[in-house]
Design a protein around this motif. Sequence first.
Motif, PDB file in Angstrom:
ATOM      1  N   LYS A 182      13.810  -5.294  21.907  1.00  9.89           N
ATOM      2  CA  LYS A 182      13.583  -5.542  20.506  1.00  9.89           C
ATOM      3  C   LYS A 182      11.841  -6.135  20.598  1.00  9.89           C
ATOM      4  CE  LYS A 182      18.027  -7.094  19.049  1.00  9.89           C
ATOM      5  NZ  LYS A 182      18.944  -7.939  18.284  1.00  9.89           N
ATOM      6  N   ASN A 183      11.405  -6.138  21.549  1.00  9.28           N
ATOM      7  CA  ASN A 183       9.755  -6.564  21.696  1.00  9.28           C
ATOM      8  C   ASN A 183       9.043  -5.211  21.473  1.00  9.28           C
ATOM      9  OD1 ASN A 183      10.569  -9.299  21.752  1.00  9.28           O
ATOM     10  ND2 ASN A 183      10.615  -9.138  23.982  1.00  9.28           N
ATOM     11  N   ARG A 184       9.609  -3.977  21.679  1.00 12.76           N
ATOM     12  CA  ARG A 184       8.846  -2.693  21.242  1.00 12.76           C
ATOM     13  C   ARG A 184       8.313  -2.530  20.070  1.00 12.76           C
ATOM     14  NH1 ARG A 184      10.578   3.509  22.134  1.00 12.76           N
ATOM     15  NH2 ARG A 184       8.658   4.209  21.141  1.00 12.76           N
ATOM     16  N   LYS A 185       7.083  -2.352  20.036  1.00 12.77           N
ATOM     17  CA  LYS A 185       6.457  -1.842  18.538  1.00 12.77           C
ATOM     18  C   LYS A 185       6.870  -0.346  18.496  1.00 12.77           C
ATOM     19  CE  LYS A 185       3.139  -5.112  17.191  1.00 12.77           C
ATOM     20  NZ  LYS A 185       1.674  -5.272  16.725  1.00 12.77           N
ATOM     21  N   LEU A 186       7.191   0.196  17.277  1.00  8.23           N
ATOM     22  CA  LEU A 186       7.365   1.502  17.100  1.00  8.23           C
ATOM     23  C   LEU A 186       6.153   2.255  16.593  1.00  8.23           C
ATOM     24  CD1 LEU A 186      10.574   1.726  14.697  1.00  8.23           C
ATOM     25  CD2 LEU A 186      10.327   1.769  17.132  1.00  8.23           C
ATOM     26  N   GLY A 187       5.771   3.562  17.262  1.00  3.12           N
ATOM     27  CA  GLY A 187       4.737   4.123  16.986  1.00  3.12           C
ATOM     28  C   GLY A 187       4.961   4.891  15.582  1.00  3.12           C
ATOM     29  N   VAL A 188       3.992   4.803  14.663  1.00  3.24           N
ATOM     30  CA  VAL A 188       3.920   5.505  13.332  1.00  3.24           C
ATOM     31  C   VAL A 188       2.994   6.307  13.309  1.00  3.24           C
ATOM     32  CG1 VAL A 188       3.933   4.982  10.668  1.00  3.24           C
ATOM     33  CG2 VAL A 188       5.036   3.400  12.335  1.00  3.24           C
TER      34      VAL A 188
ATOM     35  N   ALA B   9      -2.264  -1.863   6.202  1.00  5.37           N
ATOM     36  CA  ALA B   9      -1.007  -2.596   6.467  1.00  5.37           C
ATOM     37  C   ALA B   9      -0.445  -2.663   7.627  1.00  5.37           C
ATOM     38  CB  ALA B   9      -0.126  -2.206   5.285  1.00  5.37           C
ATOM     39  N   LEU B  10      -0.586  -1.364   8.400  1.00  6.32           N
ATOM     40  CA  LEU B  10      -0.079  -1.220   9.736  1.00  6.32           C
ATOM     41  C   LEU B  10      -0.902  -2.105  10.698  1.00  6.32           C
ATOM     42  CD1 LEU B  10       0.601   2.548   9.683  1.00  6.32           C
ATOM     43  CD2 LEU B  10       2.165   0.806  10.556  1.00  6.32           C
ATOM     44  N   GLN B  11      -2.021  -2.699  10.317  1.00  7.15           N
ATOM     45  CA  GLN B  11      -2.785  -3.570  11.265  1.00  7.15           C
ATOM     46  C   GLN B  11      -1.925  -4.921  10.945  1.00  7.15           C
ATOM     47  OE1 GLN B  11      -4.630  -1.574  13.305  1.00  7.15           O
ATOM     48  NE2 GLN B  11      -3.813  -0.206  11.572  1.00  7.15           N
ATOM     49  N   GLU B  12      -1.341  -5.238  10.159  1.00  8.64           N
ATOM     50  CA  GLU B  12      -0.705  -6.452  10.056  1.00  8.64           C
ATOM     51  C   GLU B  12       0.988  -6.670  10.093  1.00  8.64           C
ATOM     52  OE1 GLU B  12      -1.498  -8.279   6.142  1.00  8.64           O
ATOM     53  OE2 GLU B  12      -3.201  -7.051   5.942  1.00  8.64           O
ATOM     54  N   THR B  13       1.581  -5.454  10.800  1.00  5.15           N
ATOM     55  CA  THR B  13       2.809  -5.368  11.154  1.00  5.15           C
ATOM     56  C   THR B  13       3.141  -5.967  12.562  1.00  5.15           C
ATOM     57  OG1 THR B  13       2.623  -3.117  11.893  1.00  5.15           O
ATOM     58  CG2 THR B  13       3.526  -3.501   9.619  1.00  5.15           C
ATOM     59  N   SER B  14       4.334  -6.543  12.529  1.00  2.00           N
ATOM     60  CA  SER B  14       4.811  -6.865  13.674  1.00  2.00           C
ATOM     61  C   SER B  14       5.703  -6.258  14.479  1.00  2.00           C
ATOM     62  CB  SER B  14       5.610  -8.426  13.459  1.00  2.00           C
ATOM     63  OG  SER B  14       4.555  -9.352  12.921  1.00  2.00           O
ATOM     64  N   HIS B  15       6.154  -5.128  14.080  1.00  4.06           N
ATOM     65  CA  HIS B  15       7.286  -4.285  14.690  1.00  4.06           C
ATOM     66  C   HIS B  15       6.860  -2.669  14.742  1.00  4.06           C
ATOM     67  CE1 HIS B  15       9.864  -7.838  14.800  1.00  4.06           C
ATOM     68  NE2 HIS B  15       9.737  -7.988  13.504  1.00  4.06           N
TER      69      HIS B  15
ATOM     70  N   GLN C 238       3.147  -3.621   1.782  1.00 10.38           N
ATOM     71  CA  GLN C 238       3.570  -2.379   2.597  1.00 10.38           C
ATOM     72  C   GLN C 238       3.730  -2.772   4.029  1.00 10.38           C
ATOM     73  OE1 GLN C 238       1.052  -2.584   0.435  1.00 10.38           O
ATOM     74  NE2 GLN C 238       1.217  -0.810  -1.001  1.00 10.38           N
ATOM     75  N   ALA C 239       3.158  -3.974   4.609  1.00 11.16           N
ATOM     76  CA  ALA C 239       3.528  -4.336   5.933  1.00 11.16           C
ATOM     77  C   ALA C 239       4.716  -5.091   6.176  1.00 11.16           C
ATOM     78  CB  ALA C 239       2.403  -5.517   6.354  1.00 11.16           C
ATOM     79  N   VAL C 240       5.399  -5.636   5.034  1.00 16.20           N
ATOM     80  CA  VAL C 240       6.652  -6.177   4.855  1.00 16.20           C
ATOM     81  C   VAL C 240       7.642  -5.241   4.795  1.00 16.20           C
ATOM     82  CG1 VAL C 240       8.515  -7.441   3.587  1.00 16.20           C
ATOM     83  CG2 VAL C 240       6.060  -8.368   3.829  1.00 16.20           C
ATOM     84  N   GLN C 241       7.559  -3.879   4.077  1.00 17.67           N
ATOM     85  CA  GLN C 241       8.235  -2.733   3.774  1.00 17.67           C
ATOM     86  C   GLN C 241       8.253  -2.088   5.308  1.00 17.67           C
ATOM     87  OE1 GLN C 241       6.763   0.041   1.061  1.00 17.67           O
ATOM     88  NE2 GLN C 241       7.315   1.885   2.800  1.00 17.67           N
ATOM     89  N   MET C 242       7.305  -1.848   5.995  1.00 18.17           N
ATOM     90  CA  MET C 242       7.120  -1.006   7.165  1.00 18.17           C
ATOM     91  C   MET C 242       7.872  -1.911   8.152  1.00 18.17           C
ATOM     92  SD  MET C 242       3.912   1.359   6.920  1.00 18.17           S
ATOM     93  CE  MET C 242       2.742  -0.080   6.492  1.00 18.17           C
ATOM     94  N   ASP C 243       7.581  -3.268   8.290  1.00 20.20           N
ATOM     95  CA  ASP C 243       8.563  -3.908   9.268  1.00 20.20           C
ATOM     96  C   ASP C 243       9.870  -3.989   8.966  1.00 20.20           C
ATOM     97  OD1 ASP C 243       6.600  -4.837  11.329  1.00 20.20           O
ATOM     98  OD2 ASP C 243       5.952  -6.722  10.229  1.00 20.20           O
TER      99      ASP C 243
END
Length: 376
Positions: free
Chosen positions: A46-52, A68-74, A329-334
């Motif tokens: 669960k610590n791995r970030k997904l590549g978009v 927004a992707l610069q502000e995401t955690s996941h 957008q960051a919340v949505q993508m996370d």
Amino acid sequence: MKKKPTQTPNNKPARSAVGRRKFIKRSGLFLAATTLPSYGLWVSGKNRKLGVALVGLGNYSTNQLAPALQETSHCELRGIVTGSPEKIPRWKEKYGIKDKNVYNYENMHTVANNDDIDVIYIVLPVSMHAEYSIIAANAGKHVWCEKPMAKNAAECREIIEACNKNNVKLSIGYRMQHEKNTQTIMKWVETKPYGQIQDLKAEAGFHSNNIIPWKLKKDMGGGAMYDMGVYPLNAARYSTGMEPVAVSATHTTTRPQMFDEVDETTIFDLEFPEGITASCRTSFGESMNTLEINCSDGWYRLSPFQSYTGVKGKTSDGKVLEPFGKNQQAVQMDDDALAIINNEPVMVPGEDGLRDIEIVEKIFESADKDGERISL
């Protein structure tokens, strides 16, 4: 201005209230998510970030999604797909994108061999959503598709089928359903703090003389209803927790020389079970941004209700719904990334996008018939 909608089978909606959780559970994606194995395409750890990878580097990708992707955690931006080679150096330098993660529309299918990329986000003109969502799914990548989902219901179903066949998750980019104040009014559907909903008004639009050219082209999925109208349409559905049973609609324009192919303004009324009605409006010629719900014991509203920032509201008893500070957008993508990581249902599955397009087709049918009431 006459519209000729694509005809599709008349899939009748449920005629009773459908809570958000029930809607997701009855969708095919819920079944897929709960029966697929927890290996292979599903992320371990669960610590791995997904590549978009973003497909299409226009205004929304450039000014909203990439930042927004610069502000995401996941999840994180790792790839791009573009038909504009001149954009590539700037994106590579700004976001550290590797050469092997840069694609064009002709070789995008080869992303199947790239383990850096977990998710393909389709950010193209509406007419291209189905083709490239299907390419992404066939490459074995999870699909995030911008709204509106596609030009017609048949294309929506093709996207859903491709994602199910390839055991990948599909989420539609309705960012408002991830927004805090919007989620509050969605919860009120079940808790009814102001009594039974009686009627609502939902309006979204803006005035501009510099509209992105493809949004003025019918064959590309342009027009106010597709671009902005799905906001009030989707809002009417999530604000009531119900599916409409009938619609009537008309188109108007003050600039026929500009809007000779697509609608400038669309006014549509929805009828829901239990006598609930929704008055909706969308436009490229008028600024509007309001969602108002009237109930038996009071009311509540969001205004603005679909802006990128500053969504706020109030209620008849004086409650204030303050703007949520996080990037939408960051919340949505996370949220969508966590659904993949945890192998859980996405918040806005393909079936939600499909239902909107089924209704949009009936809106155009009604407008073609001078506002005739069309059963759904």
